[in-house]
Motif scaffolding. Structure first.
Motif, mmCIF file in Angstrom:
data_model
loop_
_atom_site.group_PDB
_atom_site.id
_atom_site.type_symbol
_atom_site.label_atom_id
_atom_site.label_comp_id
_atom_site.label_asym_id
_atom_site.label_seq_id
_atom_site.Cartn_x
_atom_site.Cartn_y
_atom_site.Cartn_z
ATOM 1 N N PRO A 34 38.008 39.000 29.101
ATOM 2 C CA PRO A 34 38.965 38.028 28.556
ATOM 3 C C PRO A 34 40.406 38.462 28.808
ATOM 4 C CG PRO A 34 37.958 39.332 26.806
ATOM 5 C CD PRO A 34 37.221 39.665 28.060
ATOM 6 N N ILE A 35 41.241 37.516 29.195
ATOM 7 C CA ILE A 35 42.645 37.780 29.449
ATOM 8 C C ILE A 35 43.489 37.106 28.369
ATOM 9 C CG2 ILE A 35 44.558 37.503 31.077
ATOM 10 C CD1 ILE A 35 42.450 39.441 32.056
ATOM 11 N N ASP A 36 44.246 37.903 27.653
ATOM 12 C CA ASP A 36 45.137 37.384 26.617
ATOM 13 C C ASP A 36 46.283 36.623 27.272
ATOM 14 O OD1 ASP A 36 46.946 36.969 24.539
ATOM 15 O OD2 ASP A 36 46.361 38.819 23.521
ATOM 16 N N ASP A 37 46.501 35.408 26.842
ATOM 17 C CA ASP A 37 47.568 34.586 27.426
ATOM 18 C C ASP A 37 48.946 35.186 27.220
ATOM 19 O OD1 ASP A 37 45.735 32.761 28.308
ATOM 20 O OD2 ASP A 37 45.935 31.423 26.569
ATOM 21 N N LEU B 24 48.989 41.407 35.461
ATOM 22 C CA LEU B 24 47.701 40.882 35.891
ATOM 23 C C LEU B 24 47.364 41.342 37.304
ATOM 24 C CD1 LEU B 24 48.010 37.173 34.679
ATOM 25 C CD2 LEU B 24 46.852 39.063 33.507
ATOM 26 N N SER B 25 46.081 41.333 37.619
ATOM 27 C CA SER B 25 45.650 41.640 38.986
ATOM 28 C C SER B 25 46.006 40.469 39.904
ATOM 29 C CB SER B 25 44.134 41.855 39.021
ATOM 30 O OG SER B 25 43.462 40.639 38.727
#
Length: 537
Positions: free
Chosen positions: A307-310, A317-318
């Protein structure tokens, strides 16, 4: 997300059809990626066209009979040979001139080799908005036909031309071609460079001569893969971890990518029989690429599952996630292409640079002096501002890639009629720009065989100054809109690795001169047995 691209999809379709590569699909594919050339532009003929010699008069090797070709190619079938490509190309130029045709051999199209720097410039400046270049047909076929279930209707930037190519570059360039964006990955890349240094320290302790092992070049390929992996996926593969088993997927991935380049090399220099039936080499190529894709796609799936936190800023980010915000298909194929193409090229380049520095201790000392001035402590932070002050470091990289460019030629397919070297070159001609010959020629560089990073310093104003050199004489990353998309990443990787290595060791070379050769890419062809001595400062 990319659920339809899951790695199990690849494994489920790994059986190679015995009819893969047969005619009709190949023809339609070629029409697809050369469709730019079919446009009716109604251009006027270029100046000098009527007085130029016709294409048929271009000198070069004439077509051989099928039997003669097969006999000529027998030594390389089933056994890999490194070719002394620079000598071969210079010999061809001496025999035939600045414009040389390589005639079709068993289904391979003609290609015109261009040696004169003015003609090279002419081709590049007349390549249009959407430059067209030769694409590895078997690679395109693999993605658009054999593994269409994985790549769907988009095989990536390496498989498209024209407006389709331009659309992809428009998505990718803001992330991959801007220094400000690239520098955001600096601390992670520095960590990978530290791993390489620690491995060199370990190897130096294994023998009393403090020499790197015969397979040390493989460590450079591992470093290259780790560097791309950390940027593209925010993933540490573990290739440089000496405790990681040799039969682990990450280490097998390095070997598989290198094998793929070997297969492509053999496929390119031999008759394209794979278009008629599944040759043993074709089957090896597909099986190998299947494995590569399975490992990379699994890594992509794992990265996307997290999961990526907005609230996380984009620069943390990658590349996968950054591109994914713009176009998921482009992100998917771009990450795969980065991991495949960023290994052999950057690894080979670092190997050449380390050799040149070991062979030229005075240049190495000058570089170390600059590094110590900007980074006085071994743990000094490397920042974009400090990197900017390392002009000699950048000159070292430029000089190494002048002498030994991994990509030693550039390809274009002419999008308009041209006059080159006094010959008519019709629209749609495959042209090979032999930049390795211009970059190693005394016509353009004084004492071209000498390793002279000073050539690239702005303050240099003597006979070695680059200010007197045609900018098209050395093109290690290409030119224009189709310039290597990984150029900025590669340069940053090289800069950080060299800072760490030269800050830690004195390098020396105690063997006969290194041989350089081509095996699709150009680079060192003997074991890189550097001798290293710890720097105490």
């Amino acid at each position: 997300m990319f659920t339809k691209y899951a790695s199990r999809s690849l494994l489920r379709t790994s059986k190679v059809s015995s009819k893969s590569g047969v005619g009709p699909a190949t023809v339609s594919m070629r029409e697809y990626y050369y469709k730019t050339l079919a446009e009716d532009t109604k251009e006027s003929k270029p100046p000098g066209w009527d007085s130029a010699l016709p294409y048929e008069k271009i000198p070069g090797q004439k077509p051989l009979t099928i039997l003669e070709n097969l006999l000529r190619l027998l030594p390389v079938v089933g056994k890999l040979h490194k070719s002394p490509i620079l000598k071969m190309l210079n010999r061809s130029r001496k025999q035939y001139g600045d414009v040389v045709v390589s005639n079709s051999i068993l289904g391979k199209p003609d290609s015109v080799y261009i040696y004169n720097v003015k003609d090279i410039e002419n081709v590049l400046r007349n390549s249009g908005t959407y430059p067209v270049r030769k694409i590895l047909e078997i690679f395109v076929y693999y993605r658009r036909v054999v593994r269409k279930d994985i790549f769907q209707d988009f095989g990536g930037i390496l498989t498209v031309q024209g407006e389709d190519w331009f659309k992809v570059r428009s998505i990718v360039n803001p992330i991959l071609m801007q220094s400000k964006v690239i520098h955001q990955y600096m601390s992670k890349l520095e960590g990978v460079a530290n791993e390489l240094v620690e491995n060199m320290r370990h190897f130096s302790r294994l023998n009393e001569n403090h020499q790197m092992p015969d397979d040390f070049e493989n460590e450079l390929y591992k470093w290259a893969l780790e560097s791309v992996g950390i940027m593209a996926l925010n993933k540490h593969f573990g290739c440089l971890d000496l405790t990681t088993p040799q039969d682990s997927d990450p280490k097998k991935l390095v070997s598989a990518i290198l094998d793929t380049f070997d297969h492509l090399y053999l496929i390119e220099i031999t008759p394209p029989l794979w278009k008629l039936f599944s040759t043993p080499l074709y089957k090896k190529f597909v099986k190998n690429l299947d494995f590569i894709n399975s490992v990379i796609i699994k890594s992509i799936d794992e990265a996307l599952a997290e999961p990526i936190d907005d609230s996380i800023p984009e620069h943390q980010l990658s590349i996968l996630h950054r591109l994914g915000k713009r176009d998921k298909k482009v992100a998917f194929t771009m990450v795969i292409d980065m991991l495949i193409s960023g290994l052999d090229t950057t690894g080979k380049t670092l190997g050449s640079i380390l050799y040149f520095l070991a062979k030229n201790p005075e240049k190495q000392a000058k570089l170390r002096e600059e590094i110590l001035k900007v980074l006085p402590e071994k743990d000094s932070d490397i920042t974009a501002e400090r990197l900017e002050k390392l002009s000699y470091l950048r000159a070292v990289i430029k000089e190494s890639t002048r002498i030994a460019p991994a990509a030693f030629v550039s390809f274009r397919t002419t999008v308009k009629d041209l006059v080159l070297g006094g010959y008519q070159i019709p629209k749609g001609t495959n042209v090979t720009l032999v930049s390795i010959c211009t970059s190693n020629s005394s016509e353009h560089f004084k004492d071209p065989e000498k390793f002279m990073p000073e050539r690239w310093l702005r303050e240099t104003d003597d006979e070695y100054s680059f200010k007197k050199v045609n900018p098209f004489a050395s093109l290690p990353f290409g030119y224009g809109p189709r310039k290597c998309i990984g150029m900025r990443f590669a340069n940053l990787e090289l800069e950080l690795a060299l800072i760490k290595i030269i800050r830690s060791f004195e390098l020396s070379w105690e063997h006969p001169d290194m041989e350089f050769a081509s095996h699709l890419l150009y680079g060192i062809s003997n074991p890189l047995k550097l001798t290293v001595k710890e720097v105490t400062k």
